[in-house]
Design a protein around this motif. Structure first.
Motif, PDB file in Angstrom:
ATOM      1  N   SER A  26       0.819  -1.335   0.107  1.00  0.00           N
ATOM      2  CA  SER A  26      -0.153   0.024  -0.319  1.00  0.00           C
ATOM      3  C   SER A  26       0.758   1.316  -0.116  1.00  0.00           C
ATOM      4  O   SER A  26       0.667   2.323  -0.575  1.00  0.00           O
ATOM      5  CB  SER A  26      -0.876  -0.088   1.136  1.00  0.00           C
ATOM      6  OG  SER A  26      -0.290   0.022   2.508  1.00  0.00           O
ATOM      7  N   LEU A  27       2.134   1.117   0.642  1.00  0.00           N
ATOM      8  CA  LEU A  27       3.038   2.504   0.651  1.00  0.00           C
ATOM      9  C   LEU A  27       3.483   2.254  -0.658  1.00  0.00           C
ATOM     10  O   LEU A  27       3.573   3.562  -1.065  1.00  0.00           O
ATOM     11  CB  LEU A  27       4.094   2.112   1.792  1.00  0.00           C
ATOM     12  CG  LEU A  27       4.902   3.358   2.014  1.00  0.00           C
ATOM     13  CD1 LEU A  27       4.241   4.574   2.263  1.00  0.00           C
ATOM     14  CD2 LEU A  27       6.013   3.084   3.032  1.00  0.00           C
ATOM     15  N   GLN A  28       3.834   1.579  -1.496  1.00  0.00           N
ATOM     16  CA  GLN A  28       4.526   1.628  -2.668  1.00  0.00           C
ATOM     17  C   GLN A  28       3.285   2.316  -3.732  1.00  0.00           C
ATOM     18  O   GLN A  28       3.769   3.138  -4.509  1.00  0.00           O
ATOM     19  CB  GLN A  28       4.909   0.467  -3.383  1.00  0.00           C
ATOM     20  CG  GLN A  28       6.203  -0.062  -2.766  1.00  0.00           C
ATOM     21  CD  GLN A  28       6.509  -1.570  -3.029  1.00  0.00           C
ATOM     22  OE1 GLN A  28       5.589  -2.442  -3.252  1.00  0.00           O
ATOM     23  NE2 GLN A  28       7.692  -1.930  -3.252  1.00  0.00           N
ATOM     24  N   ARG A  53       0.286  12.473   3.644  1.00  0.00           N
ATOM     25  CA  ARG A  53       0.952  11.030   3.889  1.00  0.00           C
ATOM     26  C   ARG A  53       0.468  10.610   5.280  1.00  0.00           C
ATOM     27  O   ARG A  53       0.150   9.316   5.153  1.00  0.00           O
ATOM     28  CB  ARG A  53       2.468  11.502   3.876  1.00  0.00           C
ATOM     29  CG  ARG A  53       3.255  10.145   4.468  1.00  0.00           C
ATOM     30  CD  ARG A  53       2.908   9.225   3.563  1.00  0.00           C
ATOM     31  NE  ARG A  53       3.944   7.976   3.940  1.00  0.00           N
ATOM     32  CZ  ARG A  53       3.690   7.436   5.211  1.00  0.00           C
ATOM     33  NH1 ARG A  53       2.472   7.155   5.850  1.00  0.00           N
ATOM     34  NH2 ARG A  53       4.513   6.314   5.305  1.00  0.00           N
ATOM     35  N   TRP A 102       0.987   4.173  -2.628  1.00  0.00           N
ATOM     36  CA  TRP A 102       1.030   5.705  -2.357  1.00  0.00           C
ATOM     37  C   TRP A 102       1.927   6.363  -3.210  1.00  0.00           C
ATOM     38  O   TRP A 102       1.774   7.576  -3.624  1.00  0.00           O
ATOM     39  CB  TRP A 102       0.874   5.867  -0.919  1.00  0.00           C
ATOM     40  CG  TRP A 102       1.183   7.052  -0.319  1.00  0.00           C
ATOM     41  CD1 TRP A 102       2.143   7.726   0.109  1.00  0.00           C
ATOM     42  CD2 TRP A 102      -0.038   8.377  -0.523  1.00  0.00           C
ATOM     43  NE1 TRP A 102       1.886   8.982   0.541  1.00  0.00           N
ATOM     44  CE2 TRP A 102       0.663   9.506   0.187  1.00  0.00           C
ATOM     45  CE3 TRP A 102      -1.272   8.311  -1.192  1.00  0.00           C
ATOM     46  CZ2 TRP A 102       0.066  10.556   0.095  1.00  0.00           C
ATOM     47  CZ3 TRP A 102      -1.767   9.681  -0.960  1.00  0.00           C
ATOM     48  CH2 TRP A 102      -1.416  10.733  -0.437  1.00  0.00           C
ATOM     49  N   GLU A 103       3.186   5.837  -3.096  1.00  0.00           N
ATOM     50  CA  GLU A 103       4.283   6.653  -3.739  1.00  0.00           C
ATOM     51  C   GLU A 103       4.286   6.790  -5.074  1.00  0.00           C
ATOM     52  O   GLU A 103       4.583   7.876  -5.642  1.00  0.00           O
ATOM     53  CB  GLU A 103       5.550   5.645  -3.207  1.00  0.00           C
ATOM     54  CG  GLU A 103       5.836   5.928  -1.920  1.00  0.00           C
ATOM     55  CD  GLU A 103       6.993   5.028  -1.339  1.00  0.00           C
ATOM     56  OE1 GLU A 103       7.460   4.047  -1.989  1.00  0.00           O
ATOM     57  OE2 GLU A 103       7.651   5.112  -0.135  1.00  0.00           O
ATOM     58  N   LEU A 120      -1.775   2.726   5.103  1.00  0.00           N
ATOM     59  CA  LEU A 120      -0.499   2.818   4.521  1.00  0.00           C
ATOM     60  C   LEU A 120       0.621   2.026   5.178  1.00  0.00           C
ATOM     61  O   LEU A 120       0.665   2.152   6.419  1.00  0.00           O
ATOM     62  CB  LEU A 120      -0.183   4.138   4.342  1.00  0.00           C
ATOM     63  CG  LEU A 120      -0.782   5.281   3.307  1.00  0.00           C
ATOM     64  CD1 LEU A 120      -0.044   6.536   3.189  1.00  0.00           C
ATOM     65  CD2 LEU A 120      -0.900   4.716   1.951  1.00  0.00           C
ATOM     66  N   GLY A 121       1.308   1.174   4.420  1.00  0.00           N
ATOM     67  CA  GLY A 121       2.380   0.432   5.005  1.00  0.00           C
ATOM     68  C   GLY A 121       2.855  -0.673   4.334  1.00  0.00           C
ATOM     69  O   GLY A 121       2.637  -0.568   2.977  1.00  0.00           O
ATOM     70  N   ASP A 122       3.303  -1.765   4.898  1.00  0.00           N
ATOM     71  CA  ASP A 122       3.808  -2.920   4.120  1.00  0.00           C
ATOM     72  C   ASP A 122       2.877  -4.035   3.850  1.00  0.00           C
ATOM     73  O   ASP A 122       3.189  -4.777   3.468  1.00  0.00           O
ATOM     74  CB  ASP A 122       5.140  -3.644   4.652  1.00  0.00           C
ATOM     75  CG  ASP A 122       4.643  -3.941   6.011  1.00  0.00           C
ATOM     76  OD1 ASP A 122       3.551  -3.911   6.740  1.00  0.00           O
ATOM     77  OD2 ASP A 122       5.605  -4.506   7.112  1.00  0.00           O
TER      78      ASP A 122
END
Length: 83
Positions: free
Chosen positions: A29-31, A47, A33-34, A61-63
């Motif tokens: 989910s973090l990727q 963020r 977002w990026e 957001l996270g892994d």
């Protein structure tokens, strides 16, 4: 390709309400977002407050690994203040 929906402040910062993006099928989910922030750098301001909904299910957001399918909807939901 996924459909990204922007709501409230995220729509203001991105300058649009929806768009179709090509992203890897497997990513966190973090990727994700990026990838979105690369296209709309002003969204970085959200963020620490933003929540995703992927296929209408909330994702922090996270892994957390996402497996996206063509046509999936990803909603960007900023904090909503009430009163």
């Amino acid at each position: 390709q996924v459909v990204v929906l922007y709501f409230a402040r995220s729509a203001e910062l991105a300058g649009l309400r929806s768009e179709t993006l090509s992203v890897p099928r497997h990513l966190t989910s973090l990727q994700l977002w990026e990838e979105i922030v690369k296209r709309h750098p002003r969204l970085a301001a959200l963020r620490d407050q933003v929540v995703f909904a992927v296929r209408q299910e909330y994702v922090l957001l996270g892994d957390q690994l996402l497996v996206l399918h063509s046509g999936d909807e990803v909603a960007i939901i900023p904090p909503i203040s009430g009163g």
